[in-house]
Design a protein around this motif. Structure first.
Motif, short mmCIF file in Angstrom:
data_model
loop_
_atom_site.label_atom_id
_atom_site.label_comp_id
_atom_site.label_asym_id
_atom_site.label_seq_id
_atom_site.Cartn_x
_atom_site.Cartn_y
_atom_site.Cartn_z
N VAL A 67 0.64 -1.28 0.05
CA VAL A 67 -0.05 0.11 -0.08
C VAL A 67 0.75 1.39 0.01
N LEU A 68 2.05 1.31 0.85
CA LEU A 68 2.93 2.38 0.75
C LEU A 68 3.49 2.73 -0.31
N TYR A 69 4.03 1.62 -1.13
CA TYR A 69 4.70 1.95 -2.47
C TYR A 69 3.53 2.19 -3.38
N LEU A 70 2.15 1.86 -3.22
CA LEU A 70 1.03 2.11 -4.30
C LEU A 70 0.95 3.66 -4.01
N VAL A 71 0.77 4.13 -2.85
CA VAL A 71 0.32 5.34 -2.77
C VAL A 71 1.43 6.35 -3.15
N ILE A 72 2.71 6.20 -2.87
CA ILE A 72 3.78 7.08 -3.38
C ILE A 72 4.08 7.12 -4.86
N SER A 73 3.45 5.55 -5.34
CA SER A 73 3.88 5.67 -6.81
C SER A 73 2.71 6.46 -7.51
N LEU A 74 1.39 6.38 -7.03
CA LEU A 74 0.49 7.26 -7.69
C LEU A 74 0.69 8.96 -7.31
N LEU A 75 1.27 9.18 -6.25
CA LEU A 75 1.55 10.53 -6.12
C LEU A 75 2.53 11.09 -7.08
N LEU A 76 3.51 10.20 -7.30
CA LEU A 76 4.41 10.73 -8.42
C LEU A 76 3.86 10.72 -9.63
N MET A 77 2.99 9.83 -10.23
CA MET A 77 2.29 9.75 -11.39
C MET A 77 1.54 11.25 -11.32
N LEU A 78 0.77 11.53 -10.30
CA LEU A 78 -0.26 12.63 -10.47
C LEU A 78 0.70 13.94 -10.30
N ALA A 79 1.87 13.91 -9.62
CA ALA A 79 2.73 15.24 -9.89
C ALA A 79 3.11 15.23 -11.19
N GLY A 80 3.64 14.18 -12.12
CA GLY A 80 4.09 14.30 -13.36
C GLY A 80 2.92 14.59 -14.28
N ALA A 81 1.88 14.21 -13.99
CA ALA A 81 0.65 14.55 -14.67
C ALA A 81 0.51 16.19 -14.80
N TYR A 82 0.52 16.41 -13.50
CA TYR A 82 0.08 17.95 -13.16
C TYR A 82 1.23 18.80 -13.77
N LEU A 83 2.56 18.46 -13.59
CA LEU A 83 3.59 19.24 -14.28
C LEU A 83 3.68 19.29 -15.77
N SER A 84 3.13 18.01 -16.28
CA SER A 84 3.16 18.04 -17.80
C SER A 84 1.93 19.07 -18.35
N LYS A 85 0.80 18.89 -17.65
CA LYS A 85 -0.42 19.75 -18.00
C LYS A 85 -0.18 21.39 -17.79
N ARG A 86 0.85 21.48 -16.59
CA ARG A 86 1.07 23.20 -16.26
C ARG A 86 2.07 23.62 -17.45
N VAL A 87 3.00 22.86 -17.72
CA VAL A 87 3.81 23.27 -18.64
C VAL A 87 3.34 23.37 -20.10
N ALA A 88 2.24 22.55 -20.44
CA ALA A 88 1.57 22.95 -21.65
C ALA A 88 0.79 24.13 -21.64
N TYR A 89 0.09 24.34 -20.59
CA TYR A 89 -0.88 25.51 -20.12
C TYR A 89 0.04 27.00 -20.67
N VAL A 90 1.28 26.86 -19.87
CA VAL A 90 2.10 28.07 -19.61
C VAL A 90 2.72 28.26 -21.04
N THR A 91 2.84 27.18 -21.88
CA THR A 91 3.44 27.23 -23.17
C THR A 91 2.41 27.81 -24.15
N LYS A 92 0.97 27.41 -23.78
CA LYS A 92 0.26 27.93 -24.91
C LYS A 92 -0.33 29.52 -24.39
N THR A 93 -0.21 29.83 -23.30
CA THR A 93 -0.53 31.13 -22.78
C THR A 93 0.56 32.33 -23.22
N ARG A 94 1.82 31.72 -23.65
CA ARG A 94 2.76 32.73 -24.10
C ARG A 94 2.61 33.18 -25.42
#
Length: 234
Positions: A207-234
């Protein structure tokens, strides 16, 4: 079936502290190994793009060696092999701060660097060649062009594969158990040996491995979307 689940047995004799300590060791190892992998992988990618034959062959050799030998073998090689070649004074200092942690972190970081370099090289090749030529025509050196123009774009492009590499690195830290490091999996094994509560302790570890892995995946997805948004608004 006479087996009775008893998760309460894991709450005594300092077992929660052992699990927490193992988790913190896993997280520290993940962080330090990732910093090494990301920095070295970036350097290898830049060197590979120089198209200097000798340097290309050296990077290719490095990547092939680290990608085609199991991670566990690299950890054992560093802990039992490289450690034996170290000067006695240096080895003593390393053992004081934690030889198992040090050598396992180095091994995992170096292996992951090979994968990071290939992901970044693919991202660099996806950037139009004209950007490099335009930067060079403006008087920027190759290294400055890579640092100021090419690599920032490559990092953005490679966020998804780099997130996957970080996830793999995080999970591969469990292999350090083989050399006696008490990380999360090692802590689980210690508790299982003492309590014989195999299902309970490895359920907690899973469960600990799963929770941390999911958090890393969510962080990566958020960062990817954030970078795409910033790139579009420039």
């Amino acid at each position: 079936m006479n087996y009775t689940l008893d998760f309460g047995a894991l709450l005594s004799n300092g077992y929660p502290t052992l699990i927490l300590g193992g988790l913190l060791t896993t997280l520290k190892m993940t962080l330090f190994a990732w910093v090494l992998a990301f920095a070295l992988g970036s350097v290898l990618a830049v060197v590979r793009m120089l198209n200097i034959r000798v340097l290309n062959y050296l990077v290719i050799l490095y990547v092939a060696f680290h990608r085609n030998v199991p991670m566990l073998v690299h950890i054992l090689l560093w802990y039992f092999g490289v450690a034996a070649l170290m000067p006695v004074a240096a080895d003593d200092v390393i053992n004081i701060v934690g030889g198992e942690f040090f050598y396992a972190t180095i091994a995992v970081g170096l292996v992951t660097a090979a994968y990071v370099s290939e992901d970044l090289r693919s991202a660099i090749r996806a950037i139009p060649r004209g950007q490099m030529e335009a930067s060079r025509s403006l008087g920027l050196s190759y290294l400055r062009t890579m640092r100021k123009v090419i690599l920032p774009q490559a990092f953005k492009i490679s966020i998804p594969p780099l997130t996957n590499q970080m996830l793999l690195l995080f999970k591969n830290t469990s292999l350090a158990m083989a050399i006696g490091l008490i990380e999360l999996t090692g802590a689980g094994r210690e508790i299982e040996s003492a309590t014989f509560k195999t299902f309970e302790i490895y359920t907690v570890v899973t469960v600990l491995y799963l929770v941390i892995s999911l958090l890393l995946m969510l962080a990566g997805a958020y960062l990817s979307k954030r970078v795409a948004y910033v790139t579009k608004t420039r």
